[in-house]
Design a protein around this motif. Structure first.
Motif, PDB file in Angstrom:
ATOM      1  N   VAL A   6      -5.644   8.595  -8.551  1.00  0.00           N
ATOM      2  CA  VAL A   6      -5.571   7.484  -7.597  1.00  0.00           C
ATOM      3  C   VAL A   6      -5.190   6.171  -8.284  1.00  0.00           C
ATOM      4  O   VAL A   6      -4.259   5.493  -7.829  1.00  0.00           O
ATOM      5  CB  VAL A   6      -6.881   7.358  -6.789  1.00  0.00           C
ATOM      6  CG1 VAL A   6      -6.873   6.104  -5.939  1.00  0.00           C
ATOM      7  CG2 VAL A   6      -7.083   8.606  -5.926  1.00  0.00           C
ATOM      8  N   PRO A   7      -5.839   5.783  -9.403  1.00  0.00           N
ATOM      9  CA  PRO A   7      -5.426   4.534 -10.053  1.00  0.00           C
ATOM     10  C   PRO A   7      -3.977   4.553 -10.537  1.00  0.00           C
ATOM     11  O   PRO A   7      -3.271   3.550 -10.420  1.00  0.00           O
ATOM     12  CB  PRO A   7      -6.396   4.385 -11.228  1.00  0.00           C
ATOM     13  CG  PRO A   7      -7.572   5.201 -10.871  1.00  0.00           C
ATOM     14  CD  PRO A   7      -7.057   6.319 -10.006  1.00  0.00           C
ATOM     15  N   VAL A   8      -3.528   5.698 -11.063  1.00  0.00           N
ATOM     16  CA  VAL A   8      -2.134   5.776 -11.529  1.00  0.00           C
ATOM     17  C   VAL A   8      -1.186   5.617 -10.349  1.00  0.00           C
ATOM     18  O   VAL A   8      -0.186   4.885 -10.444  1.00  0.00           O
ATOM     19  CB  VAL A   8      -1.870   7.106 -12.283  1.00  0.00           C
ATOM     20  CG1 VAL A   8      -0.384   7.315 -12.509  1.00  0.00           C
ATOM     21  CG2 VAL A   8      -2.616   7.119 -13.603  1.00  0.00           C
ATOM     22  N   ARG A   9      -1.486   6.246  -9.249  1.00  0.00           N
ATOM     23  CA  ARG A   9      -0.625   6.123  -8.068  1.00  0.00           C
ATOM     24  C   ARG A   9      -0.584   4.678  -7.555  1.00  0.00           C
ATOM     25  O   ARG A   9       0.485   4.150  -7.256  1.00  0.00           O
ATOM     26  CB  ARG A   9      -1.089   7.062  -6.960  1.00  0.00           C
ATOM     27  CG  ARG A   9      -0.822   8.527  -7.254  1.00  0.00           C
ATOM     28  CD  ARG A   9      -1.160   9.403  -6.053  1.00  0.00           C
ATOM     29  NE  ARG A   9      -1.040  10.810  -6.344  1.00  0.00           N
ATOM     30  CZ  ARG A   9       0.104  11.487  -6.338  1.00  0.00           C
ATOM     31  NH1 ARG A   9       1.233  10.869  -6.054  1.00  0.00           N
ATOM     32  NH2 ARG A   9       0.127  12.782  -6.597  1.00  0.00           N
ATOM     33  N   VAL A  10      -1.742   4.052  -7.464  1.00  0.00           N
ATOM     34  CA  VAL A  10      -1.806   2.675  -6.950  1.00  0.00           C
ATOM     35  C   VAL A  10      -1.090   1.711  -7.904  1.00  0.00           C
ATOM     36  O   VAL A  10      -0.290   0.868  -7.468  1.00  0.00           O
ATOM     37  CB  VAL A  10      -3.274   2.252  -6.717  1.00  0.00           C
ATOM     38  CG1 VAL A  10      -3.381   0.770  -6.430  1.00  0.00           C
ATOM     39  CG2 VAL A  10      -3.882   3.065  -5.582  1.00  0.00           C
ATOM     40  N   LEU A  11      -1.365   1.839  -9.202  1.00  0.00           N
ATOM     41  CA  LEU A  11      -0.733   0.939 -10.174  1.00  0.00           C
ATOM     42  C   LEU A  11       0.782   1.133 -10.247  1.00  0.00           C
ATOM     43  O   LEU A  11       1.522   0.169 -10.412  1.00  0.00           O
ATOM     44  CB  LEU A  11      -1.359   1.132 -11.558  1.00  0.00           C
ATOM     45  CG  LEU A  11      -2.788   0.624 -11.694  1.00  0.00           C
ATOM     46  CD1 LEU A  11      -3.366   1.021 -13.049  1.00  0.00           C
ATOM     47  CD2 LEU A  11      -2.843  -0.881 -11.500  1.00  0.00           C
ATOM     48  N   SER A  12       1.232   2.390 -10.112  1.00  0.00           N
ATOM     49  CA  SER A  12       2.677   2.617 -10.175  1.00  0.00           C
ATOM     50  C   SER A  12       3.389   2.016  -8.961  1.00  0.00           C
ATOM     51  O   SER A  12       4.477   1.437  -9.100  1.00  0.00           O
ATOM     52  CB  SER A  12       2.995   4.111 -10.306  1.00  0.00           C
ATOM     53  OG  SER A  12       2.578   4.830  -9.171  1.00  0.00           O
TER      54      SER A  12
END
Length: 133
Positions: A32-38
């Motif tokens: 989830v954090p990787v998706r949001v940050l990307s």
């Protein structure tokens, strides 16, 4: 839209796709954090590109493949991304966990590409020795 902006948009989009694909192999706490940050980085690149316009295009030169291949920085970026993919392949063949393969073969090259586009976009364009804004 200029060729330069189109190239940046495509590069940012491909970086986003690589990051999203690699994130799918991660545990949910990291996915989830990787998706949001990307997505935030992608939107930032598009916004920065609209704000400053990035580097000024060289007159009389278009962004075809021959012009891109003459840019040493892009060759370094391509080599780094290829090394990530080869590393991911070696890890996959060696039986590494899917999350590790996804991080090496998806997240790392996506971050490299999106970071390179960010760097190119975030540099204010110079015209006649002054920064435009």
């Amino acid at each position: 839209m200029s060729t330069e902006r189109t190239s940046r948009s495509v590069g940012a989009g491909v970086g986003l796709v690589l990051l999203q694909a690699g994130a799918g192999a991660l545990p949910l706490a990291f996915e989830v954090p990787v998706r949001v940050l990307s997505v935030a980085a992608f939107l930032g690149v598009i916004g920065v590109g609209q704000r400053w316009g990035g580097r000024e295009e060289t007159p009389g030169r278009t962004f075809d493949l021959a012009a891109l291949l003459r840019r040493p920085a892009l060759r370094v970026l391509g080599a780094a991304m290829a090394l990530c993919w080869v590393g991911g392949l070696v890890l996959a063949l060696g039986g590494a966990p899917t999350a590790v393969v996804g991080a090496v073969a998806g997240i790392a090259p996506g971050a490299l590409l999106l970071g390179a586009v960010w760097w190119l976009s975030a540099r204010p364009r110079r015209a006649s020795g002054r920064t435009t804004g």
